[in-house]
Design a protein around this motif. Structure first.
Motif, PDB file in Angstrom:
ATOM      1  N   ARG A 162       2.266   7.553  -8.522  1.00  0.00           N
ATOM      2  CA  ARG A 162       1.140   7.068  -7.824  1.00  0.00           C
ATOM      3  C   ARG A 162       0.228   6.174  -8.484  1.00  0.00           C
ATOM      4  O   ARG A 162      -0.051   6.258  -9.087  1.00  0.00           O
ATOM      5  N   LEU A 163      -0.014   5.581  -7.168  1.00  0.00           N
ATOM      6  CA  LEU A 163      -0.820   4.187  -7.399  1.00  0.00           C
ATOM      7  C   LEU A 163      -2.039   4.389  -6.635  1.00  0.00           C
ATOM      8  O   LEU A 163      -2.379   5.866  -6.072  1.00  0.00           O
ATOM      9  N   LYS A 164      -3.567   4.500  -7.502  1.00  0.00           N
ATOM     10  CA  LYS A 164      -4.255   4.534  -6.728  1.00  0.00           C
ATOM     11  C   LYS A 164      -5.303   3.064  -5.833  1.00  0.00           C
ATOM     12  O   LYS A 164      -4.710   2.072  -6.951  1.00  0.00           O
ATOM     13  N   PHE A 165      -5.652   3.283  -5.051  1.00  0.00           N
ATOM     14  CA  PHE A 165      -6.086   2.302  -4.342  1.00  0.00           C
ATOM     15  C   PHE A 165      -7.889   2.299  -4.576  1.00  0.00           C
ATOM     16  O   PHE A 165      -8.691   3.655  -3.999  1.00  0.00           O
ATOM     17  N   ASP A 166      -8.511   1.189  -4.149  1.00  0.00           N
ATOM     18  CA  ASP A 166     -10.368   1.633  -3.938  1.00  0.00           C
ATOM     19  C   ASP A 166      -9.984   1.617  -2.574  1.00  0.00           C
ATOM     20  O   ASP A 166      -9.375   0.795  -1.507  1.00  0.00           O
ATOM     21  N   LYS A 167     -11.058   2.322  -2.152  1.00  0.00           N
ATOM     22  CA  LYS A 167     -11.019   3.327  -0.528  1.00  0.00           C
ATOM     23  C   LYS A 167     -12.194   2.571  -0.236  1.00  0.00           C
ATOM     24  O   LYS A 167     -13.222   3.349   0.505  1.00  0.00           O
ATOM     25  N   VAL A 168     -12.775   2.001  -0.201  1.00  0.00           N
ATOM     26  CA  VAL A 168     -13.646   0.771   0.257  1.00  0.00           C
ATOM     27  C   VAL A 168     -13.744   0.422   1.935  1.00  0.00           C
ATOM     28  O   VAL A 168     -12.871  -0.307   2.515  1.00  0.00           O
ATOM     29  N   LYS A 169     -14.933   1.740   2.656  1.00  0.00           N
ATOM     30  CA  LYS A 169     -15.107   0.687   4.386  1.00  0.00           C
ATOM     31  C   LYS A 169     -16.347   0.349   4.313  1.00  0.00           C
ATOM     32  O   LYS A 169     -17.447   0.514   3.273  1.00  0.00           O
ATOM     33  N   GLU A 178       0.748  -0.999  -0.212  1.00  0.00           N
ATOM     34  CA  GLU A 178      -0.028  -0.040   0.396  1.00  0.00           C
ATOM     35  C   GLU A 178       0.472   1.003  -0.231  1.00  0.00           C
ATOM     36  O   GLU A 178       0.504   2.511   1.136  1.00  0.00           O
ATOM     37  N   ASN A 179       2.569   1.187  -0.722  1.00  0.00           N
ATOM     38  CA  ASN A 179       2.998   2.436  -1.060  1.00  0.00           C
ATOM     39  C   ASN A 179       1.697   3.242  -2.278  1.00  0.00           C
ATOM     40  O   ASN A 179       2.309   2.329  -3.313  1.00  0.00           O
ATOM     41  N   GLU A 180       1.852   4.844  -1.989  1.00  0.00           N
ATOM     42  CA  GLU A 180       0.744   5.582  -2.882  1.00  0.00           C
ATOM     43  C   GLU A 180       1.570   5.973  -3.360  1.00  0.00           C
ATOM     44  O   GLU A 180       1.203   6.227  -4.904  1.00  0.00           O
ATOM     45  N   TYR A 181       3.132   6.346  -3.320  1.00  0.00           N
ATOM     46  CA  TYR A 181       4.476   6.587  -4.121  1.00  0.00           C
ATOM     47  C   TYR A 181       5.080   5.601  -4.883  1.00  0.00           C
ATOM     48  O   TYR A 181       5.970   5.667  -3.415  1.00  0.00           O
TER      49      TYR A 181
END
Length: 73
Positions: A66-73, A21-24
């Motif tokens: 920059r990577l994208k992540f699904d921010k599902v909560k 989960e490294n964004e950059y």
């Protein structure tokens, strides 16, 4: 390093960074004749995990991703 092997290693690196989960992340491809730089940007344009990327303005031999992540909560 040839183009195919470089793209293989870039994919592995993105896989690892995505799992951690490294964004950059920073990809060092060098300046040279521009073959690896061009191949890197073509690959990153097609990768669905990549949100954005650009050459580092202080060092054009590096690409900041920059990577994208699904921010599902």
């Amino acid at each position: 390093m040839d183009k195919d092997y470089a793209l293989f290693k870039i994919n592995e690196f993105i896989d690892d960074c995505y799992k951690l989960e490294n964004e950059y992340l920073l990809i060092i491809h060098g300046i040279g004749s521009g073959i690896l730089s061009k191949a890197t940007s073509e690959y990153l344009r097609k990768d669905k995990r990549v949100l954005e990327f650009h050459l580092d303005f202080m060092n054009p031999g590096c690409t900041v991703v920059r990577l994208k992540f699904d921010k599902v909560k």
